[in-house]
Design a protein around this motif. Sequence first.
Motif, PDB file in Angstrom:
ATOM      1  N   SER A  71      27.242  69.538  47.257  1.00  0.00           N
ATOM      2  CA  SER A  71      25.926  69.323  46.664  1.00  0.00           C
ATOM      3  C   SER A  71      25.916  68.068  45.805  1.00  0.00           C
ATOM      4  O   SER A  71      26.968  67.589  45.361  1.00  0.00           O
ATOM      5  CB  SER A  71      25.524  70.530  45.808  1.00  0.00           C
ATOM      6  N   LYS A  72      24.733  67.530  45.565  1.00  0.00           N
ATOM      7  CA  LYS A  72      24.633  66.274  44.808  1.00  0.00           C
ATOM      8  C   LYS A  72      25.211  66.423  43.403  1.00  0.00           C
ATOM      9  O   LYS A  72      25.809  65.485  42.867  1.00  0.00           O
ATOM     10  CB  LYS A  72      23.182  65.816  44.732  1.00  0.00           C
ATOM     11  N   GLU A  73      25.057  67.603  42.802  1.00  0.00           N
ATOM     12  CA  GLU A  73      25.572  67.797  41.444  1.00  0.00           C
ATOM     13  C   GLU A  73      27.096  67.766  41.410  1.00  0.00           C
ATOM     14  O   GLU A  73      27.704  67.226  40.484  1.00  0.00           O
ATOM     15  CB  GLU A  73      25.076  69.128  40.866  1.00  0.00           C
ATOM     16  N   MET A  74      27.730  68.342  42.448  1.00  0.00           N
ATOM     17  CA  MET A  74      29.187  68.374  42.490  1.00  0.00           C
ATOM     18  C   MET A  74      29.764  67.069  43.031  1.00  0.00           C
ATOM     19  O   MET A  74      30.934  66.768  42.820  1.00  0.00           O
ATOM     20  CB  MET A  74      29.659  69.549  43.365  1.00  0.00           C
ATOM     21  N   THR A  75      28.938  66.292  43.720  1.00  0.00           N
ATOM     22  CA  THR A  75      29.384  65.025  44.298  1.00  0.00           C
ATOM     23  C   THR A  75      29.271  63.878  43.307  1.00  0.00           C
ATOM     24  O   THR A  75      30.072  62.941  43.320  1.00  0.00           O
ATOM     25  CB  THR A  75      28.548  64.690  45.546  1.00  0.00           C
ATOM     26  N   ALA A  76      28.274  63.941  42.433  1.00  0.00           N
ATOM     27  CA  ALA A  76      27.918  62.814  41.569  1.00  0.00           C
ATOM     28  C   ALA A  76      29.002  62.490  40.543  1.00  0.00           C
ATOM     29  O   ALA A  76      29.818  63.341  40.159  1.00  0.00           O
ATOM     30  CB  ALA A  76      26.614  63.123  40.845  1.00  0.00           C
ATOM     31  N   PRO A  82      22.539  61.957  39.865  1.00  0.00           N
ATOM     32  CA  PRO A  82      21.619  61.529  40.919  1.00  0.00           C
ATOM     33  C   PRO A  82      20.185  61.824  40.505  1.00  0.00           C
ATOM     34  O   PRO A  82      19.937  62.649  39.614  1.00  0.00           O
ATOM     35  CB  PRO A  82      22.038  62.377  42.120  1.00  0.00           C
ATOM     36  N   PRO A  83      19.206  61.177  41.123  1.00  0.00           N
ATOM     37  CA  PRO A  83      17.814  61.440  40.757  1.00  0.00           C
ATOM     38  C   PRO A  83      17.413  62.871  41.060  1.00  0.00           C
ATOM     39  O   PRO A  83      17.905  63.487  42.015  1.00  0.00           O
ATOM     40  CB  PRO A  83      17.026  60.441  41.617  1.00  0.00           C
ATOM     41  N   ALA A  84      16.517  63.408  40.256  1.00  0.00           N
ATOM     42  CA  ALA A  84      16.067  64.796  40.435  1.00  0.00           C
ATOM     43  C   ALA A  84      15.390  64.997  41.777  1.00  0.00           C
ATOM     44  O   ALA A  84      15.368  66.106  42.315  1.00  0.00           O
ATOM     45  CB  ALA A  84      15.113  65.165  39.298  1.00  0.00           C
ATOM     46  N   HIS A  91      21.495  63.064  52.804  1.00  0.00           N
ATOM     47  CA  HIS A  91      21.808  62.351  54.035  1.00  0.00           C
ATOM     48  C   HIS A  91      22.666  61.143  53.659  1.00  0.00           C
ATOM     49  O   HIS A  91      22.608  60.645  52.536  1.00  0.00           O
ATOM     50  CB  HIS A  91      20.516  61.900  54.718  1.00  0.00           C
ATOM     51  N   ASN A  92      23.460  60.654  54.610  1.00  0.00           N
ATOM     52  CA  ASN A  92      24.395  59.564  54.296  1.00  0.00           C
ATOM     53  C   ASN A  92      23.693  58.307  53.788  1.00  0.00           C
ATOM     54  O   ASN A  92      24.250  57.576  52.977  1.00  0.00           O
ATOM     55  CB  ASN A  92      25.283  59.246  55.502  1.00  0.00           C
ATOM     56  N   THR A  93      22.457  58.048  54.221  1.00  0.00           N
ATOM     57  CA  THR A  93      21.736  56.872  53.727  1.00  0.00           C
ATOM     58  C   THR A  93      21.415  57.008  52.245  1.00  0.00           C
ATOM     59  O   THR A  93      21.466  56.036  51.491  1.00  0.00           O
ATOM     60  CB  THR A  93      20.439  56.653  54.517  1.00  0.00           C
ATOM     61  N   HIS A  94      21.097  58.231  51.810  1.00  0.00           N
ATOM     62  CA  HIS A  94      20.799  58.476  50.400  1.00  0.00           C
ATOM     63  C   HIS A  94      22.080  58.453  49.566  1.00  0.00           C
ATOM     64  O   HIS A  94      22.068  57.982  48.419  1.00  0.00           O
ATOM     65  CB  HIS A  94      20.084  59.818  50.237  1.00  0.00           C
ATOM     66  N   MET A  95      23.174  58.926  50.158  1.00  0.00           N
ATOM     67  CA  MET A  95      24.449  58.886  49.458  1.00  0.00           C
ATOM     68  C   MET A  95      24.883  57.441  49.245  1.00  0.00           C
ATOM     69  O   MET A  95      25.362  57.068  48.155  1.00  0.00           O
ATOM     70  CB  MET A  95      25.509  59.649  50.268  1.00  0.00           C
ATOM     71  N   CYS A  96      24.696  56.609  50.257  1.00  0.00           N
ATOM     72  CA  CYS A  96      25.061  55.197  50.138  1.00  0.00           C
ATOM     73  C   CYS A  96      24.180  54.510  49.090  1.00  0.00           C
ATOM     74  O   CYS A  96      24.660  53.693  48.305  1.00  0.00           O
ATOM     75  CB  CYS A  96      24.921  54.510  51.486  1.00  0.00           C
ATOM     76  N   LYS A  97      22.898  54.858  49.071  1.00  0.00           N
ATOM     77  CA  LYS A  97      21.984  54.288  48.077  1.00  0.00           C
ATOM     78  C   LYS A  97      22.412  54.696  46.668  1.00  0.00           C
ATOM     79  O   LYS A  97      22.326  53.898  45.715  1.00  0.00           O
ATOM     80  CB  LYS A  97      20.564  54.768  48.353  1.00  0.00           C
ATOM     81  N   TYR A  98      22.883  55.914  46.504  1.00  0.00           N
ATOM     82  CA  TYR A  98      23.375  56.376  45.209  1.00  0.00           C
ATOM     83  C   TYR A  98      24.549  55.508  44.745  1.00  0.00           C
ATOM     84  O   TYR A  98      24.627  55.107  43.574  1.00  0.00           O
ATOM     85  CB  TYR A  98      23.793  57.840  45.296  1.00  0.00           C
TER      86      TYR A  98
END
Length: 356
Positions: A71-76, A82-84, A91-98
């Motif tokens: 999950s984004k909370e455990m990945t960040a 990460p944004p709410a 998705h990988n595109t959003h992960m790369c943008k992060y």
Amino acid sequence: VASKTRFQMAPKRVCIVGAGAAGLPSIRHALLYGFDVVCYEAQGSIGGLWRYKPEESDESSVMKSTVINSSKEMTAYSDFPPPATAANFMHNTHMCKYLEDYAAHFKLEEKIKLYHKVLNIERHADYDKTGQWQVTVKDLKSGKESIEVFDGVLLCTGHHTRPYWPEPWKGQDEFKGKLMHAHSYKDYRGMDDKVVAVVGIGNSGGDIAVELSKVAKQVYLVTRSGSWVFNRVADFGRPIDAFLNSRFFDSLRTGVIPPAVMEKAMQDQLNKRFDHALYGLKPKHGTFNAHPTINDELPNRIASGTVRVKPQIESFTEHGIRFVDGTSVDHVDTVIIYARINETIKDQVRQIEYSR
């Protein structure tokens, strides 16, 4: 205070190899501690594994459809939530943008040299006195090579860069179908109405099997040892890792409940979704004794017959595969190898000269 002042007057020079998910926070925290940092990135952009590369590449890349398993909370990163509005499982595109936003927020780009590939790392001639390292770098644009000296080196290239091929099976060289590694798999195109065997049930192997099962004529998922399959989403819609990594769950595992009872409870819970033994996936190891497979769709694809589970390969024929249980598939168009073990780190260590 005096110690900090002396450190700032003579900062140590640190080399970081790779500007991906590991390299970026390494730059960030090296700067926080006052180091003089240089990061070399062979690609023309940051993001590493999480930047999708449609072309065949020596660098690692996610599949076009890849969604993060945590999950984004455990990945960040702890210092950059990460944004709410981001999905629980990006998705990988959003992960790369992060990752790009992280680098921009902490102004890390100025420390990164793109299109610079590290060719070799070895101990400097006076290593015994200085502890320094000699790094050979190639500017991929100009073709020029240079040697730089650093007080420390961090290898942040990950462990998915080079594909690991298992020992060849009997008859593999005579197989007339296509044999490829999951490293080269980008998307389902070209697999329409094909018979495909995916060898390996790790996360990538499961994802490939599920994706291809929607377009291929038939997909066979070959697994030597099976795997416990977890959903991304647990009870009440909560991310599974938010529960498994909670203090409550950790307290249960570390003393409140005997390990054998805890293990049985976990297996019973997982088997409520689908019987791993009935589906041919039950491993001999416990639920937390090996890396689990995170896949929401795999049981449904097996139930529908679009994915059929097979045991270890015994041998290849010219057009098909024989399995250790005596069954066989007479015609297979493509075999995709996914292996969890990777030699990248071993290769990197071999490149470092350890002579004293």
